[in-house]
Design an enzyme around this catalytic site. Structure first.
Site, mmCIF file in Angstrom:
data_model
loop_
_atom_site.group_PDB
_atom_site.id
_atom_site.type_symbol
_atom_site.label_atom_id
_atom_site.label_comp_id
_atom_site.label_asym_id
_atom_site.label_seq_id
_atom_site.Cartn_x
_atom_site.Cartn_y
_atom_site.Cartn_z
ATOM 1 N N ARG A 147 11.276 -9.521 49.175
ATOM 2 C CA ARG A 147 11.761 -10.867 48.610
ATOM 3 C C ARG A 147 11.949 -10.522 47.373
ATOM 4 N NH1 ARG A 147 7.414 -15.686 48.492
ATOM 5 N NH2 ARG A 147 6.864 -15.023 46.138
ATOM 6 N N TYR A 159 7.420 -20.212 40.108
ATOM 7 C CA TYR A 159 6.796 -19.629 41.102
ATOM 8 C C TYR A 159 7.179 -18.229 41.545
ATOM 9 C CZ TYR A 159 5.799 -18.457 45.808
ATOM 10 O OH TYR A 159 5.471 -17.845 47.064
ATOM 11 N N ASP A 217 12.519 -17.432 48.351
ATOM 12 C CA ASP A 217 11.663 -18.419 48.655
ATOM 13 C C ASP A 217 12.107 -19.343 47.461
ATOM 14 O OD1 ASP A 217 9.674 -20.295 49.223
ATOM 15 O OD2 ASP A 217 8.034 -18.948 49.053
ATOM 16 N N HIS A 219 10.516 -22.646 47.623
ATOM 17 C CA HIS A 219 9.479 -23.245 47.495
ATOM 18 C C HIS A 219 9.677 -24.506 47.204
ATOM 19 C CE1 HIS A 219 4.844 -22.853 46.736
ATOM 20 N NE2 HIS A 219 5.163 -21.620 47.325
ATOM 21 N N GLU A 243 14.082 -19.287 52.169
ATOM 22 C CA GLU A 243 12.925 -19.826 52.714
ATOM 23 C C GLU A 243 12.407 -21.135 51.956
ATOM 24 O OE1 GLU A 243 9.547 -17.312 51.958
ATOM 25 O OE2 GLU A 243 8.086 -19.040 52.198
ATOM 26 N N GLU A 269 5.696 -22.867 56.041
ATOM 27 C CA GLU A 269 4.281 -22.438 55.890
ATOM 28 C C GLU A 269 3.169 -23.517 55.873
ATOM 29 O OE1 GLU A 269 5.473 -20.030 52.443
ATOM 30 O OE2 GLU A 269 4.363 -21.481 50.948
ATOM 31 N N ARG A 290 7.943 -20.136 59.864
ATOM 32 C CA ARG A 290 6.996 -19.342 58.719
ATOM 33 C C ARG A 290 5.543 -19.800 58.882
ATOM 34 N NH1 ARG A 290 6.635 -16.214 55.675
ATOM 35 N NH2 ARG A 290 6.513 -17.162 53.611
ATOM 36 N N GLU A 346 5.541 -11.411 56.655
ATOM 37 C CA GLU A 346 5.366 -11.415 55.124
ATOM 38 C C GLU A 346 3.868 -10.406 54.880
ATOM 39 O OE1 GLU A 346 4.195 -15.256 53.468
ATOM 40 O OE2 GLU A 346 4.850 -14.360 51.376
ATOM 41 N N TRP A 409 5.935 -28.259 44.102
ATOM 42 C CA TRP A 409 5.688 -27.146 43.693
ATOM 43 C C TRP A 409 5.844 -26.015 44.765
ATOM 44 C CZ3 TRP A 409 2.219 -23.260 45.126
ATOM 45 C CH2 TRP A 409 2.254 -22.112 44.234
HETATM 46 O O1 KDG Z 1 -1.181 -21.158 49.234
HETATM 47 C C1 KDG Z 1 0.195 -21.041 48.630
HETATM 48 C C2 KDG Z 1 0.889 -19.898 48.910
HETATM 49 O O2 KDG Z 1 0.484 -19.244 50.245
HETATM 50 C C3 KDG Z 1 2.288 -19.958 48.776
HETATM 51 O O3 KDG Z 1 2.592 -20.391 47.831
HETATM 52 C C4 KDG Z 1 2.893 -18.672 49.154
HETATM 53 O O4 KDG Z 1 5.076 -19.473 49.305
HETATM 54 C C5 KDG Z 1 4.497 -18.604 49.688
HETATM 55 C C6 KDG Z 1 4.848 -17.407 50.324
HETATM 56 O O5 KDG Z 1 6.178 -17.577 50.773
HETATM 57 O O6 KDG Z 1 4.006 -16.519 50.747
HETATM 58 MG MG MG Z 2 6.676 -19.545 50.735
#
Ligand code: KDG
Ligand code: MG
Length: 409
Positions: A147, A159, A217, A219, A243, A269, A290, A346, A409
């Site tokens: 990643r 991030y 990612d 995010h 992602e 996630e 995810r 992951e 975020w």
């Molecule tokens: O708790 C939040 C994290 O698990 C997250 O920010 C991690 O986006 C994430 C990832 O892809 O591992």
């Molecule tokens: Mg993520």
């Protein structure tokens, strides 16, 4: 086999973890992960105050019945706190059942469908030099899939990128949850990000070649049309996935992204039930699920999602940051090994204090994870070590735009 005790253990070795330990009248114990990053005590209370009293005296073998009972009898369905609490019970019961059978858990889930589990690691850097160094470091550590997260000119804290790379094994360790009294503020500018990212992937491809699977990612920060543009602009660099390109709660948003790009999409996630995926899977708007075992009602909950996904050629890409405890990670690995529609896993190494609290049997060799052959999950907790690291308040960061507006975020 009756449940005689259920203990909620909250500890903070390198970060906070909530663990449920269920004990039976046959002396077999099982562990479940109930960690919800930044909201740990909500799950601990849900378990301690509302679930533990319902478990005492139940037949530990009736896992699906316990799952349905906890899901339906609460009346208030779904949601991350509820589904994480149910996961802790579900995984602990699977651990017990597999220990009672004398088998590693994956055997009870149908046996191994593959020899090992392809894992991806997190490379990051504030500039290309640091990023390339981080990619090489991960490749030397055995990761075949990487990643890629990077700083964006004009944004101070992004991030996935440590603002101050540390030393040794923590050199590129990005841990978003800070053990502080208030959440840390980060900043964000989508236009600057969209201008910068394609040039980063162009540089990474020309340095590391066409074959290494690369992931990224987003995010949750883009609108659908911004995400569509990013997906399109990354097509020449052949990503394994993009992602969380849009905020995950709006399933329809992915329809627009999908119409514009062939970059594979992964999301989920922050999802916690099969209903969060209904449109995404049925309309084949994503390529990878995810979710984690820990946040989707355990093995019983996530398996329902993955079986549904399999009918539509959607594969797994289970969430595995350090806020999934070694117990949750082991549960994911047993599931990864057994299901047919496995995609990728992951994986971030846990810190050394965490490994003192949780003794793990997983192996990582030549880019492949394996949960090991111990009966059950293959994870044991050292209660004295856990007690030596009590809970510490911690928050995830949040974003503000340049004008002060709060952003995803
Ligand atoms: O708790 C939040 C994290 O698990 C997250 O920010 C991690 O986006 C994430 C990832 O892809 O591992
Ligand atoms: Mg993520």
């Amino acid at each position: 086999m009756r449940i005689t005790a259920a203990d909620v253990i909250v500890s903070s070795p390198d970060r906070n973890f909530v663990t449920l330990q269920i004990t039976t009248d046959e002396g077999i114990t099982g562990l479940g992960d109930g960690t919800l990053n930044g909201r740990e005590l909500a799950v601990a209370s849900y378990l301690q105050d509302h679930v533990v009293p319902l478990l005492i005296g139940r037949d530990a073998h009736r896992i699906e019945d316990a799952w349905q009972f906890l899901y339906r009898s609460a009346y208030w369905r779904r949601g991350p706190v509820t589904m994480t609490a149910i996961a802790a019970v579900d995984v602990a019961l699977w651990d017990i059942k597999a220990k009672a059978a004398g088998m590693p858990l994956y055997q009870l889930l149908g046996g191994a469908s593959r020899d090992g589990i392809m894992a991806y690691g997190h490379a990051s850097g504030r500039d290309l030099e640091e990023l390339f160094d981080s990619i090489r470091h991960h490749q030397e550590a055995g990761f075949r899939s990487i990643r890629v997260q990077t700083s964006v000119p004009g944004i101070d804290a992004v991030y996935g990128v440590p603002s101050q790379p540390g030393a040794g094994e923590k050199r590129y360790d990005y841990e978003p949850a800070q053990r502080t009294a208030l959440p840390v503020e980060e900043d964000w500018d989508t236009a600057a990000y969209l201008r910068h990212i394609p040039s980063v992937f162009e540089a990474v491809r020309s340095e590391f070649g066409a074959e290494v699977p690369l992931l990224h990612d987003g995010h949750h920060r883009m609108t659908p049309i911004q995400a569509a543009r990013l997906g399109k602009s990354l097509e020449p660099y052949d990503l394994f996935w993009l992602e969380d390109c849009t905020p995950a709660e709006n399933q329809e948003a992915l329809r627009l992204v999908r119409q514009h790009t062939t970059t594979p999409l992964a999301i989920g996630e922050v999802f916690n039930s099969v209903w969060d995926y209904q449109t995404l899977i049925r309309e084949q708007l994503i390529d990878y699920v995810r979710s984690s075992v820990t946040h989707t009602g355990g093995i019983s909950g996530l398996r329902k999602i993955l079986d549904f996904a399999a009918q539509y050629q959607v594969k797994s890409g289970l969430h595995g940051p350090t806020d999934i405890s070694p117990v949750g990670m082991a549960a994911s690995l047993h599931l990864d090994l057994a299901i047919h529609n496995f995609g990728i896993q992951e994986y971030m190494h846990h810190g050394s204090l965490t490994n003192e609290v949780f003794r793990q049997s997983l192996t990582f060799e030549d880019g492949l994870l394996h949960p090991g052959e111990q009966p059950g999950l293959g994870v044991e907790i050292d209660l004295a070590a856990a007690a030596a690291h009590p809970y510490q308040p911690a928050y995830l960061p949040f974003n503000r735009l340049r004008d002060g507006t709060v952003h995803d975020w």
